[in-house]
Design an enzyme around this catalytic site. Sequence first.
Site, PDB file in Angstrom:
ATOM      1  N   ASP A  60       0.632  -0.982  -0.252  1.00  0.00           N
ATOM      2  CA  ASP A  60       0.004  -0.098   0.153  1.00  0.00           C
ATOM      3  C   ASP A  60       0.806   1.390   0.035  1.00  0.00           C
ATOM      4  O   ASP A  60       0.162   2.208   0.150  1.00  0.00           O
ATOM      5  CB  ASP A  60      -0.956   0.179   1.199  1.00  0.00           C
ATOM      6  CG  ASP A  60      -0.362   0.052   2.629  1.00  0.00           C
ATOM      7  OD1 ASP A  60       0.686  -0.792   2.703  1.00  0.00           O
ATOM      8  OD2 ASP A  60      -0.879   0.910   3.476  1.00  0.00           O
ATOM      9  N   HIS A  61       2.282   0.978  -0.214  1.00  0.00           N
ATOM     10  CA  HIS A  61       3.188   2.308  -0.393  1.00  0.00           C
ATOM     11  C   HIS A  61       4.034   2.234  -1.449  1.00  0.00           C
ATOM     12  O   HIS A  61       4.599   3.106  -1.883  1.00  0.00           O
ATOM     13  CB  HIS A  61       3.965   2.231   0.798  1.00  0.00           C
ATOM     14  CG  HIS A  61       3.259   2.639   2.148  1.00  0.00           C
ATOM     15  ND1 HIS A  61       3.096   3.907   2.743  1.00  0.00           N
ATOM     16  CD2 HIS A  61       2.438   1.705   2.921  1.00  0.00           C
ATOM     17  CE1 HIS A  61       2.268   3.906   3.777  1.00  0.00           C
ATOM     18  NE2 HIS A  61       1.760   2.605   3.893  1.00  0.00           N
ATOM     19  N   ASP A 133       4.047   5.165   7.951  1.00  0.00           N
ATOM     20  CA  ASP A 133       3.669   4.364   8.951  1.00  0.00           C
ATOM     21  C   ASP A 133       4.684   4.137  10.151  1.00  0.00           C
ATOM     22  O   ASP A 133       4.684   3.151  11.015  1.00  0.00           O
ATOM     23  CB  ASP A 133       3.498   3.045   8.616  1.00  0.00           C
ATOM     24  CG  ASP A 133       2.112   2.672   7.345  1.00  0.00           C
ATOM     25  OD1 ASP A 133       1.829   3.956   7.088  1.00  0.00           O
ATOM     26  OD2 ASP A 133       2.038   1.591   6.676  1.00  0.00           O
ATOM     27  N   HIS A 171      -1.614   7.441   6.586  1.00  0.00           N
ATOM     28  CA  HIS A 171      -3.275   6.676   6.570  1.00  0.00           C
ATOM     29  C   HIS A 171      -4.094   7.718   7.338  1.00  0.00           C
ATOM     30  O   HIS A 171      -3.803   8.096   8.063  1.00  0.00           O
ATOM     31  CB  HIS A 171      -3.257   5.409   7.400  1.00  0.00           C
ATOM     32  CG  HIS A 171      -2.486   4.255   6.514  1.00  0.00           C
ATOM     33  ND1 HIS A 171      -3.085   3.474   5.701  1.00  0.00           N
ATOM     34  CD2 HIS A 171      -1.061   3.806   6.683  1.00  0.00           C
ATOM     35  CE1 HIS A 171      -2.246   2.486   5.101  1.00  0.00           C
ATOM     36  NE2 HIS A 171      -1.101   2.706   5.620  1.00  0.00           N
TER      37      HIS A 171
HETATM   38 FE    FE Z   1       0.598   1.432   5.145  1.00  0.00          FE
HETATM   39 ZN    ZN Z   2       2.834  -0.244   6.087  1.00  0.00          ZN
END
Ligand code: FE
Ligand code: ZN
Length: 255
Positions: A60-61, A133, A171
Amino acid sequence: MPLEIVTVPCLADNYAFLIHSSDTGKTALVDAPEAAAISAELARRGWSLSHILITHHHGDHIDGVETLRAASGARVVGAAADARRLPRLDLTVAEGDRFAFAGHEVQVFDVSGHTIGHIAYYIADANAVFTADSLMALGCGRLFEGSAEQMWASLSKLAVLPPETMVCSGHEYTAANAKFALTVEPGNAALIARAKSIAAARASGTPTVPSTLAEELATNPFLRAHLSEVKAAIGMQGAGDAECFAEIRARKDRF
Ligand code: FE
Ligand code: ZN
């Protein structure tokens, strides 16, 4: 001209960031959760990527990196320590490294904890740190690979940046983080006020990211584990800072 920062919502709850220099026409992207939303934002602004800065190896990055690289020829930057798990890197960096983007210095911090090899990018000229994160709005990433001691050391590096620094994290988890933070410090007036403004922002669909480091220092329980009032609040007076951080992180995992 100062650097312009644009927050790009991606996927369900990710954020990517564009950093644009109007002087040079260069644009850097921090993280590529997906190509579509980022390409659309670039097209809308008439910008083209010159750099892609990767924070860590999770899909997701990075899932949008190859599509965006192919479309732009952007130089891809990421952690030397994590190169084996990242898309092909044109520049590998590590803790303490500095490199230039459009004539502005970018400083690299190793902020391992969520993953080993997670890095953050600090651009003093933009008054911004890109934390993905590691340090998040009212939270921090889950410890998938590193220890609590590592994450506490990582957060401690970020905590000493100028308080007005914008924390550009990865996020939109802030509303849930606020509920948890209130269980740690129910009497923290700044936290109570921030939780109210977060609820209002989310009700109107407004992102709560970026935040400022000053806000995080006043309200984020993961940055406050060393404070005697927080140790008292979790019943750990006299315990070590990293130990208290570990307890707060464990409570969040169960929350
Ligand atoms: Fe993430
Ligand atoms: Zn992550």
